[in-house]
Design an enzyme around this catalytic site. Structure first.
Site, PDB file in Angstrom:
ATOM      1  N   GLY A  93     -41.454 -71.418 -16.292  1.00  0.00           N
ATOM      2  CA  GLY A  93     -40.761 -71.175 -15.031  1.00  0.00           C
ATOM      3  C   GLY A  93     -40.339 -72.453 -14.336  1.00  0.00           C
ATOM      4  O   GLY A  93     -40.606 -73.558 -14.801  1.00  0.00           O
ATOM      5  N   VAL A 104     -41.324 -73.957 -11.435  1.00  0.00           N
ATOM      6  CA  VAL A 104     -42.416 -74.832 -11.010  1.00  0.00           C
ATOM      7  C   VAL A 104     -43.287 -75.219 -12.194  1.00  0.00           C
ATOM      8  O   VAL A 104     -43.696 -76.369 -12.338  1.00  0.00           O
ATOM      9  CB  VAL A 104     -43.254 -74.158  -9.905  1.00  0.00           C
ATOM     10  CG1 VAL A 104     -44.454 -75.021  -9.528  1.00  0.00           C
ATOM     11  CG2 VAL A 104     -42.388 -73.896  -8.666  1.00  0.00           C
ATOM     12  N   TYR A 132     -42.625 -57.590  -2.931  1.00  0.00           N
ATOM     13  CA  TYR A 132     -42.924 -58.918  -3.470  1.00  0.00           C
ATOM     14  C   TYR A 132     -43.918 -59.642  -2.570  1.00  0.00           C
ATOM     15  O   TYR A 132     -44.934 -60.182  -3.030  1.00  0.00           O
ATOM     16  CB  TYR A 132     -41.640 -59.729  -3.605  1.00  0.00           C
ATOM     17  CG  TYR A 132     -41.867 -61.187  -3.910  1.00  0.00           C
ATOM     18  CD1 TYR A 132     -42.292 -61.599  -5.167  1.00  0.00           C
ATOM     19  CD2 TYR A 132     -41.647 -62.161  -2.931  1.00  0.00           C
ATOM     20  CE1 TYR A 132     -42.505 -62.945  -5.445  1.00  0.00           C
ATOM     21  CE2 TYR A 132     -41.842 -63.498  -3.204  1.00  0.00           C
ATOM     22  CZ  TYR A 132     -42.271 -63.889  -4.455  1.00  0.00           C
ATOM     23  OH  TYR A 132     -42.489 -65.221  -4.728  1.00  0.00           O
TER      24      TYR A 132
END
Length: 308
Positions: free
Chosen positions: A16, A18, A130
């Site tokens: 991903g 990060v 989320y």
């Protein structure tokens, strides 16, 4: 467990935004076992437990997450599994072997109704699935009882994956004009900034225990908790878009029209105020993240974020 060499660092979510940056920034702090989704899928909780027990890391850094904010509205069970349950399992297994855990959360745990930058003491009140899943993950990590650092960040972007920067560059090359929301305020945060800051903080922990395991353990006991880690400064999505085109290499810049959130409805409700205060981060670790414009310039030019 003190972080004295040799040490193994388990990194999840290495594919991903990060996680990719962390896989590089954590080099030099130990042997990094970087797992992308193919290597360690956080939706498989049994596999998560098995991985931690097999690797027995001295430190776990969880950069994996379900990040499809709008899809989470109709896929809440998957979001809660990956963002809520899996961090708890990682934290439980890390605590069992005495390994500290680093975990990342979001500004979306807040409702965005306040007028000031949110602090770590403000009460969370997520407005979408989320945000609820990420808050559940925070609470599961804390409930495990082990040493941990939870970093809430916002508006993450970089030169890989799916994010606002890359979307604007793609659309800007295709269209003469764009409509972008101007009544949501926050701090665009480069993924590299998050990774470099994390590595700096972990280096402080390692330094504290360089000659004394007890000092490292004390460092973690005193500092475990939630911290906000975003770029300094603030802007709107519209302001961010304009700044992107200012520093981009596009030959013809599109016109960016400012529109209200009401003119761009999305399945998931976004907070109008996503500002997070970095004051606690500065007090605990002596770090000040770079201004969002400075970081954006470095990102687009291929530079590296300063460590604060």
């Amino acid at each position: 467990m003190a972080l004295d060499a040799p040490r193994t660092i388990l990194l999840t979510g290495a594919g991903g935004q990060v996680g990719f940056e962390l896989a590089r920034s954590l080099q030099g702090l130990g042997r990094v076992v970087a797992c992308d989704r193919a290597a360690l899928d956080l939706s498989d909780l049994a596999r998560v437990r098995e991985a931690v027990r097999g690797i027995r890391p001295a430190l776990v850094v969880n950069a994996a997450a379900y990040t499809a904010v709008d899809r989470a509205e109709t896929d809440a069970e998957a979001a809660m599994l990956i963002n809520g349950a899996a961090p708890g399992v990682l934290a439980e297994e890390a605590a069992r072997i005495g390994a500290p855990l680093v975990h990342y959360s979001t500004d979306y745990v807040f409702d965005g109704r306040g007028n000031a930058a949110y602090t770590e003491e403000d009460e969370p009140n997520p407005q979408n699935e989320y945000g609820r899943s990420k808050l559940a993950g925070e609470r599961a990590v804390a409930a495990a009882g082990g040493a941990h650092l939870i970093f809430r960040t916002s508006w993450v972007y970089g030169m890989r994956g799916k994010n606002f920067l890359l979307t604007m560059l793609r659309l800007g090359a295709e269209r003469e004009a764009l409509n972008v929301v101007n009544d949501q305020i926050g701090a665009p945060t480069w993924s590299n900034t998050i990774a470099v800051m994390t590595a700096n903080i972990l280096a402080q922990a390692i330094g504290a225990g360089a000659t004394d395991r007890a000092r490292c353990d004390e460092w973690w006991r005193e500092r475990s908790g939630v911290y906000h880690l975003t770029a300094s400064g603030q802007t709107s999505w519209h302001g961010f878009a304009e700044a992107i085109f200012e520093v981009s290499a596009l030959g013809t810049k599109p016109t960016v029209h400012a529109i209200p959130t009401s003119a761009y409805p999305t399945p998931a409700k976004r907070p109008s105020n996503s500002r997070l205060s970095n004051d606690k981060l500065a007090r605990a670790f002596g770090l000040c993240p770079p201004d969002w414009r400075e970081a954006l310039n470095l990102c687009v030019s291929g530079g590296v974020s300063p460590a604060g």
